[in-house]
Motif scaffolding. Structure first.
Motif, PDB file in Angstrom:
ATOM      1  N   GLY A 150      15.001   5.675  -5.456  1.00 44.42           N
ATOM      2  CA  GLY A 150      14.314   6.821  -4.886  1.00 44.42           C
ATOM      3  C   GLY A 150      13.227   7.358  -5.785  1.00 44.42           C
ATOM      4  N   LEU A 151      13.489   7.434  -7.083  1.00 47.74           N
ATOM      5  CA  LEU A 151      12.496   7.961  -8.020  1.00 47.74           C
ATOM      6  C   LEU A 151      11.337   6.993  -8.208  1.00 47.74           C
ATOM      7  N   ALA A 152      11.610   5.693  -8.110  1.00 49.70           N
ATOM      8  CA  ALA A 152      10.556   4.690  -8.294  1.00 49.70           C
ATOM      9  C   ALA A 152       9.740   4.490  -7.019  1.00 49.70           C
ATOM     10  N   ASN A 153      10.278   4.928  -5.881  1.00 51.73           N
ATOM     11  CA  ASN A 153       9.597   4.715  -4.593  1.00 51.73           C
ATOM     12  C   ASN A 153       9.566   6.015  -3.792  1.00 51.73           C
ATOM     13  N   PRO A 154       8.891   7.026  -4.306  1.00 52.20           N
ATOM     14  CA  PRO A 154       8.928   8.334  -3.628  1.00 52.20           C
ATOM     15  C   PRO A 154       8.366   8.316  -2.215  1.00 52.20           C
ATOM     16  N   TYR A 155       7.315   7.549  -1.972  1.00 56.77           N
ATOM     17  CA  TYR A 155       6.727   7.513  -0.629  1.00 56.77           C
ATOM     18  C   TYR A 155       7.679   6.848   0.361  1.00 56.77           C
ATOM     19  N   VAL A 156       8.258   5.743  -0.061  1.00 54.95           N
ATOM     20  CA  VAL A 156       9.197   5.032   0.806  1.00 54.95           C
ATOM     21  C   VAL A 156      10.424   5.897   1.068  1.00 54.95           C
ATOM     22  N   TYR A 157      10.953   6.493   0.024  1.00 53.28           N
ATOM     23  CA  TYR A 157      12.144   7.326   0.146  1.00 53.28           C
ATOM     24  C   TYR A 157      11.882   8.500   1.072  1.00 53.28           C
ATOM     25  N   GLY A 158      10.688   9.087   0.942  1.00 52.29           N
ATOM     26  CA  GLY A 158      10.346  10.210   1.792  1.00 52.29           C
ATOM     27  C   GLY A 158      10.333   9.838   3.260  1.00 52.29           C
ATOM     28  N   ALA A 189      18.607  -2.063   7.326  1.00 57.13           N
ATOM     29  CA  ALA A 189      18.761  -1.979   5.872  1.00 57.13           C
ATOM     30  C   ALA A 189      19.560  -0.749   5.480  1.00 57.13           C
ATOM     31  N   GLN A 190      19.305   0.376   6.131  1.00 52.67           N
ATOM     32  CA  GLN A 190      20.058   1.581   5.818  1.00 52.67           C
ATOM     33  C   GLN A 190      21.532   1.413   6.187  1.00 52.67           C
ATOM     34  N   ALA A 191      21.778   0.804   7.332  1.00 51.66           N
ATOM     35  CA  ALA A 191      23.167   0.563   7.737  1.00 51.66           C
ATOM     36  C   ALA A 191      23.872  -0.359   6.752  1.00 51.66           C
ATOM     37  N   LYS A 192      23.164  -1.362   6.266  1.00 48.26           N
ATOM     38  CA  LYS A 192      23.750  -2.279   5.296  1.00 48.26           C
ATOM     39  C   LYS A 192      24.017  -1.562   3.973  1.00 48.26           C
ATOM     40  N   GLY A 193      23.109  -0.680   3.588  1.00 51.31           N
ATOM     41  CA  GLY A 193      23.310   0.092   2.363  1.00 51.31           C
ATOM     42  C   GLY A 193      24.544   0.967   2.450  1.00 51.31           C
ATOM     43  N   VAL A 194      24.760   1.576   3.615  1.00 46.04           N
ATOM     44  CA  VAL A 194      25.947   2.410   3.803  1.00 46.04           C
ATOM     45  C   VAL A 194      27.211   1.553   3.735  1.00 46.04           C
ATOM     46  N   LEU A 196       0.830  -1.206   0.000  1.00 44.32           N
ATOM     47  CA  LEU A 196       0.000   0.000   0.000  1.00 44.32           C
ATOM     48  C   LEU A 196       0.867   1.259   0.000  1.00 44.32           C
ATOM     49  N   LEU A 197       1.942   1.232   0.773  1.00 46.20           N
ATOM     50  CA  LEU A 197       2.832   2.391   0.855  1.00 46.20           C
ATOM     51  C   LEU A 197       3.463   2.689  -0.485  1.00 46.20           C
ATOM     52  N   ARG A 198       3.961   1.675  -1.157  1.00 48.98           N
ATOM     53  CA  ARG A 198       4.630   1.874  -2.443  1.00 48.98           C
ATOM     54  C   ARG A 198       3.668   2.402  -3.493  1.00 48.98           C
ATOM     55  N   GLU A 199       2.456   1.883  -3.513  1.00 48.59           N
ATOM     56  CA  GLU A 199       1.534   2.208  -4.590  1.00 48.59           C
ATOM     57  C   GLU A 199       0.684   3.446  -4.335  1.00 48.59           C
ATOM     58  N   GLN A 200       0.328   3.682  -3.055  1.00 51.44           N
ATOM     59  CA  GLN A 200      -0.620   4.758  -2.781  1.00 51.44           C
ATOM     60  C   GLN A 200      -0.153   5.775  -1.747  1.00 51.44           C
ATOM     61  N   HIS A 214      11.069  -2.636   5.087  1.00 49.74           N
ATOM     62  CA  HIS A 214      10.900  -3.857   4.305  1.00 49.74           C
ATOM     63  C   HIS A 214      11.215  -3.609   2.835  1.00 49.74           C
ATOM     64  N   VAL A 215      10.675  -2.534   2.282  1.00 51.40           N
ATOM     65  CA  VAL A 215      10.918  -2.215   0.869  1.00 51.40           C
ATOM     66  C   VAL A 215      12.396  -1.927   0.636  1.00 51.40           C
ATOM     67  N   PHE A 216      12.998  -1.144   1.533  1.00 52.58           N
ATOM     68  CA  PHE A 216      14.396  -0.784   1.349  1.00 52.58           C
ATOM     69  C   PHE A 216      15.302  -1.994   1.538  1.00 52.58           C
ATOM     70  N   ALA A 217      14.944  -2.888   2.448  1.00 58.20           N
ATOM     71  CA  ALA A 217      15.736  -4.095   2.669  1.00 58.20           C
ATOM     72  C   ALA A 217      15.771  -4.949   1.406  1.00 58.20           C
ATOM     73  N   GLU A 218      14.642  -5.060   0.715  1.00 58.82           N
ATOM     74  CA  GLU A 218      14.617  -5.806  -0.542  1.00 58.82           C
ATOM     75  C   GLU A 218      15.536  -5.154  -1.568  1.00 58.82           C
ATOM     76  N   HIS A 219      15.524  -3.832  -1.620  1.00 59.74           N
ATOM     77  CA  HIS A 219      16.397  -3.096  -2.546  1.00 59.74           C
ATOM     78  C   HIS A 219      17.869  -3.357  -2.234  1.00 59.74           C
ATOM     79  N   VAL A 220      18.236  -3.267  -0.967  1.00 67.45           N
ATOM     80  CA  VAL A 220      19.629  -3.487  -0.561  1.00 67.45           C
ATOM     81  C   VAL A 220      20.052  -4.924  -0.851  1.00 67.45           C
ATOM     82  N   ALA A 221      19.149  -5.872  -0.603  1.00 62.12           N
ATOM     83  CA  ALA A 221      19.469  -7.280  -0.868  1.00 62.12           C
ATOM     84  C   ALA A 221      19.768  -7.501  -2.344  1.00 62.12           C
ATOM     85  N   SER A 222      19.043  -6.802  -3.213  1.00 64.46           N
ATOM     86  CA  SER A 222      19.289  -6.957  -4.650  1.00 64.46           C
ATOM     87  C   SER A 222      20.642  -6.377  -5.034  1.00 64.46           C
ATOM     88  N   LYS A 223      21.084  -5.328  -4.331  1.00 64.66           N
ATOM     89  CA  LYS A 223      22.395  -4.746  -4.609  1.00 64.66           C
ATOM     90  C   LYS A 223      23.511  -5.700  -4.224  1.00 64.66           C
TER      91      LYS A 223
END
Length: 228
Positions: A97-105, A118-123, A22-26, A64-73
């Motif tokens: 960020g552009l594909a997930n504006p709500y999550v990024y915000g 997930a953020q720590a892992k991304g860093v 719901l967060l990603r889409e709406q 959750h959304v960001f963790a999936e993104h980091v895992a793919s990286k």
């Protein structure tokens, strides 16, 4: 038979996935107790038992959304060119960020700042890529400064692109921003240039863990001197 803890984890996972969708889409306003419970196939009280309030649920969904993104990286193997890997990582992060504006915000709102796993892992992934650039003798600033510059520029670039009116959209802004950062942190030569002390220091710092003749205390002291 599943234990109470396992059932709790399964239920939480269902709730978080429903909220993340719901967060990603709406957006955040769509993440209501009734809607999330309905999409997860649960009764609303199940949410109250697992999440203190809506903010806690939104944080879990964004993570959750960001963790999936980091895992793919993490599945992307490094190439022979650390600079190209650094640029590829930049492009991937901007694209997320552009594909997930709500999550990024939610993730990068200073008022909701969270040091999530997930953020720590991304860093750490970014830091590893910067380390490879330093080891190649191409970094003219410390690894820590390079990581912070890239992170701040990336966040600002995404925010700017998301808030620009459609008629003012600049498809080349992200590339220009990366080029500006590259000029600030990279040495011009492919090898460590002796006329650029900062590049020499940055490259040498990457070798400290591999110097067997130094104790941990000596290596830490030398690293402190080099940073100065």
């Amino acid at each position: 038979m599943a234990s109470n803890a396992q059932r709790r984890d399964i239920t939480r996972d269902r709730i978080v996935k429903a909220a993340a969708s719901l967060l990603r889409e709406q957006g955040p306003t769509a993440v209501t107790t009734r809607r999330v419970a309905q999409d997860a196939g649960l009764q609303p009280p199940a949410l109250y038992r697992l999440f203190q309030d809506k903010d806690a649920l939104l944080d879990a969904a964004a993570e959750h959304v960001f963790a999936e993104h980091v895992a793919s990286k993490q599945t992307v193997a490094p190439s022979d060119d650390p600079l190209e890997d650094l640029r590829a990582g930049w492009n991937t992060q901007i694209g997320f960020g552009l594909a997930n504006p709500y999550v990024y915000g939610l993730l990068f709102d200073p008022a909701r700042a969270r040091d999530t796993p997930a953020q720590a892992k991304g860093v750490r992934i970014l830091a590893e890529r910067v380390h490879r650039v330093a080891a190649a003798g191409r970094l003219r600033v410390s690894e820590e400064r390079a990581v912070n510059l890239i992170r701040s520029a990336g966040t600002g670039t995404v925010h700017t692109l998301l808030t620009l009116p459609p008629e003012q959209s600049d498809p080349h802004l992200a590339d220009a921003a990366f080029d500006a950062i590259a000029r600030a942190i990279l040495a011009d030569e492919t090898a460590v240039p002796t006329q650029d002390p900062a590049a020499v220091v940055a490259a040498f710092r990457t070798l400290l863990p591999e110097l067997p003749s130094l104790t941990k205390a000596e290596a830490a002291l030398l690293d402190e001197w080099l940073q100065r």
